[in-house]
Design an enzyme around this catalytic site. Sequence first.
Site, PDB file in Angstrom:
ATOM      1  N   GLU A  75       0.882  -1.176   0.000  1.00 16.58           N
ATOM      2  CA  GLU A  75       0.000   0.000   0.000  1.00 16.58           C
ATOM      3  C   GLU A  75       0.912   1.216   0.000  1.00 16.58           C
ATOM      4  O   GLU A  75       1.472   1.577   1.034  1.00 16.58           O
ATOM      5  CB  GLU A  75      -0.904  -0.011   1.244  1.00 16.58           C
ATOM      6  N   CYS A 127      -2.093   9.582   2.554  1.00 20.39           N
ATOM      7  CA  CYS A 127      -1.644   8.960   1.297  1.00 20.39           C
ATOM      8  C   CYS A 127      -2.555   9.313   0.131  1.00 20.39           C
ATOM      9  O   CYS A 127      -2.091   9.463  -0.989  1.00 20.39           O
ATOM     10  CB  CYS A 127      -1.578   7.442   1.469  1.00 20.39           C
TER      11      CYS A 127
HETATM   12  P1  NAD Z   1       8.156   4.859   4.939  1.00 23.26           P
HETATM   13  O1  NAD Z   1       8.163   4.035   3.704  1.00 23.26           O
HETATM   14  O2  NAD Z   1       9.282   5.767   5.208  1.00 23.26           O
HETATM   15  O3  NAD Z   1       8.014   3.918   6.247  1.00 23.26           O
HETATM   16  C1  NAD Z   1       7.025   2.920   6.346  1.00 23.26           C
HETATM   17  C2  NAD Z   1       7.534   1.805   7.248  1.00 23.26           C
HETATM   18  O4  NAD Z   1       8.679   1.214   6.639  1.00 23.26           O
HETATM   19  C3  NAD Z   1       7.949   2.247   8.647  1.00 23.26           C
HETATM   20  O5  NAD Z   1       7.491   1.289   9.580  1.00 23.26           O
HETATM   21  C4  NAD Z   1       9.468   2.254   8.586  1.00 23.26           C
HETATM   22  O6  NAD Z   1      10.090   1.943   9.806  1.00 23.26           O
HETATM   23  C5  NAD Z   1       9.754   1.158   7.565  1.00 23.26           C
HETATM   24  N1  NAD Z   1      11.013   1.370   6.840  1.00 23.26           N
HETATM   25  C6  NAD Z   1      11.645   2.532   6.589  1.00 23.26           C
HETATM   26  N2  NAD Z   1      12.792   2.308   5.896  1.00 23.26           N
HETATM   27  C7  NAD Z   1      12.878   0.979   5.727  1.00 23.26           C
HETATM   28  C8  NAD Z   1      13.832   0.126   5.099  1.00 23.26           C
HETATM   29  N3  NAD Z   1      14.915   0.612   4.516  1.00 23.26           N
HETATM   30  N4  NAD Z   1      13.593  -1.204   5.094  1.00 23.26           N
HETATM   31  C9  NAD Z   1      12.491  -1.711   5.673  1.00 23.26           C
HETATM   32  N5  NAD Z   1      11.562  -0.948   6.277  1.00 23.26           N
HETATM   33  C10 NAD Z   1      11.747   0.366   6.317  1.00 23.26           C
HETATM   34  O7  NAD Z   1       6.752   5.663   4.889  1.00 23.26           O
HETATM   35  P2  NAD Z   1       6.178   6.742   5.927  1.00 23.26           P
HETATM   36  O8  NAD Z   1       6.990   7.987   5.859  1.00 23.26           O
HETATM   37  O9  NAD Z   1       5.929   6.131   7.251  1.00 23.26           O
HETATM   38  O10 NAD Z   1       4.747   7.009   5.261  1.00 23.26           O
HETATM   39  C11 NAD Z   1       4.563   7.904   4.204  1.00 23.26           C
HETATM   40  C12 NAD Z   1       4.390   7.217   2.881  1.00 23.26           C
HETATM   41  O11 NAD Z   1       3.468   6.152   2.989  1.00 23.26           O
HETATM   42  C13 NAD Z   1       3.846   8.124   1.814  1.00 23.26           C
HETATM   43  O12 NAD Z   1       4.434   7.839   0.569  1.00 23.26           O
HETATM   44  C14 NAD Z   1       2.374   7.765   1.797  1.00 23.26           C
HETATM   45  O13 NAD Z   1       1.708   8.104   0.595  1.00 23.26           O
HETATM   46  C15 NAD Z   1       2.442   6.299   2.011  1.00 23.26           C
HETATM   47  N6  NAD Z   1       1.201   5.778   2.568  1.00 23.26           N
HETATM   48  C16 NAD Z   1       0.428   4.935   1.835  1.00 23.26           C
HETATM   49  C17 NAD Z   1      -0.773   4.482   2.348  1.00 23.26           C
HETATM   50  C18 NAD Z   1      -1.671   3.543   1.587  1.00 23.26           C
HETATM   51  O14 NAD Z   1      -2.599   3.031   2.203  1.00 23.26           O
HETATM   52  N7  NAD Z   1      -1.465   3.296   0.312  1.00 23.26           N
HETATM   53  C19 NAD Z   1      -1.173   4.885   3.603  1.00 23.26           C
HETATM   54  C20 NAD Z   1      -0.343   5.749   4.321  1.00 23.26           C
HETATM   55  C21 NAD Z   1       0.837   6.184   3.800  1.00 23.26           C
END
Ligand code: NAD
Length: 458
Positions: A211, A245
């Site tokens: 997602e 998002c």
């Molecule tokens: P992110 O990708 O930075 O982090 C998401 C998760 O991934 C966190 O738990 C983080 O600890 C983990 N993570 C970070 N780096 C990682 C790595 N190198 N390896 C493995 N895991 C890692 O996202 P965010 O800043 O928390 O959220 C914002 C983003 O999420 C935006 O792009 C937003 O559009 C998207 N989003 C999508 C939805 C959806 O339902 N489609 C919902 C909310 C947010």
Amino acid sequence: MSDPAALFHAQRALAPARRSGFGRAERLAALEALRRMVLDNRPAIVAALEADFGKHPVETLLSEILPVLQEIAHARRHLRRWMRPRRVWPGLTGLGASARIVPQPKGVALIIAPWNYPVTLALGPVVSALAAGCSVILKPSEMVPQTSALLASLIGQCFPPDLVAVVEGGPDVATALLALPFDHIFFTGSPEVGRIVMAAAARNLTSVTLELGGKSPVIVGGDADLAQAARWIAWGRFFNGGQTCVAPDHVFVEAGVAARFSAMIKDETARMWAEPGNLARVVNARHGARLRGLIGDAAAAGAAVSGGQSAGDTALAPTFLEGTTEGMEVSRQEIFGPVLPLIPFSDLDQVLARIGAGPKPLALYVFGGRALADRVVGQTASGSVGVNLTLLTFSHPNLPFGGIGNSGLGAAHGYEGFRAFSHERPVLTNRFLPMAMLFPPYTMGVRRLTDLLLRLVR
Ligand code: NAD
């Protein structure tokens, strides 16, 4: 026990027994425990989100607590039907056999959640996983430490760790978890990290639901109800401090109504968001600096900026940008904050071509009459489409939610969420299959029957 590998192996050891022993009654009991946990701890959840990024209590109730309760209620109501094996028509070559699809839990699931809706996007998939009969290791985001700690404590009190466990931490912990051979990974976050997750899953050939995010455009047509469009876009953009998002990322507005719309959305935004405390903070100083950088870059290249006063690193007022161009950074990266470019257009085909040339968005919104909506729906691709509204495509219980391409893979919520954590297992039972008549040796009779079969399916 918080060692990820030990937790995983404890859950894995129980997975075969859960296939038959975690039936409807047990799943309903787990969902009831989750419902009580959320209901009884509303004040603590509200307080954690207020501490983490200044989220208003009303927004927490509407977008963190309500969607989880709705997801639980929907799953409880429909679980019997979702779990029931489905008989399907066997088709010509299957005549004489009974064909069924039997949903089975995939096994041990990993859920990695983002920070922006840290309760909904953590517990929503947990509901689907429990409904499907899976056990879960949940990793909340390290960017919202209060909410992450609260989830760990509440889940720890509510569930045995061999059914649902929380592992807290950042990318290093996520990396350790991703090395384990889970049966399904449900990841919500950015497309950049989504790629890392999918690559890690590939090593174990683990199925994934991704997602993700991206730039969700809005088109406001000349025939739109401008007051309605201004209200919905001002709400959808600035709810949760713009950190949603599916938030409108930028607005294409028909040139003939652009000036009027610009004035209306600024008025509407002031009315909704001026009161202190209504607008959530930007999550941290790094994102605050990123957003001020986007505004500064656009202004330096000639865009007009209205609003955008900032008080400290993380308090940024609603900001409108007019006169942005495609080359600017704000037109390239997902804005994910309280900043909204307004872009007049006179040729809808150019707008549709521009949307088509970029990565497929998570959501696309159109404001206007039926003809405009049909044209936009027919000529674009996106995870979902909202017509004369914003954001709500996320929360409809009977609509799948998910992206396409860069904005995601697979779908969540309701039955689609249940399916994500289930293996739909075909079971084909021979009753009086005539297929044996076609086994070797290949006599003239077998050849004639084969020809007949080919004629029948042509
Ligand atoms: P992110 O990708 O930075 O982090 C998401 C998760 O991934 C966190 O738990 C983080 O600890 C983990 N993570 C970070 N780096 C990682 C790595 N190198 N390896 C493995 N895991 C890692 O996202 P965010 O800043 O928390 O959220 C914002 C983003 O999420 C935006 O792009 C937003 O559009 C998207 N989003 C999508 C939805 C959806 O339902 N489609 C919902 C909310 C947010």
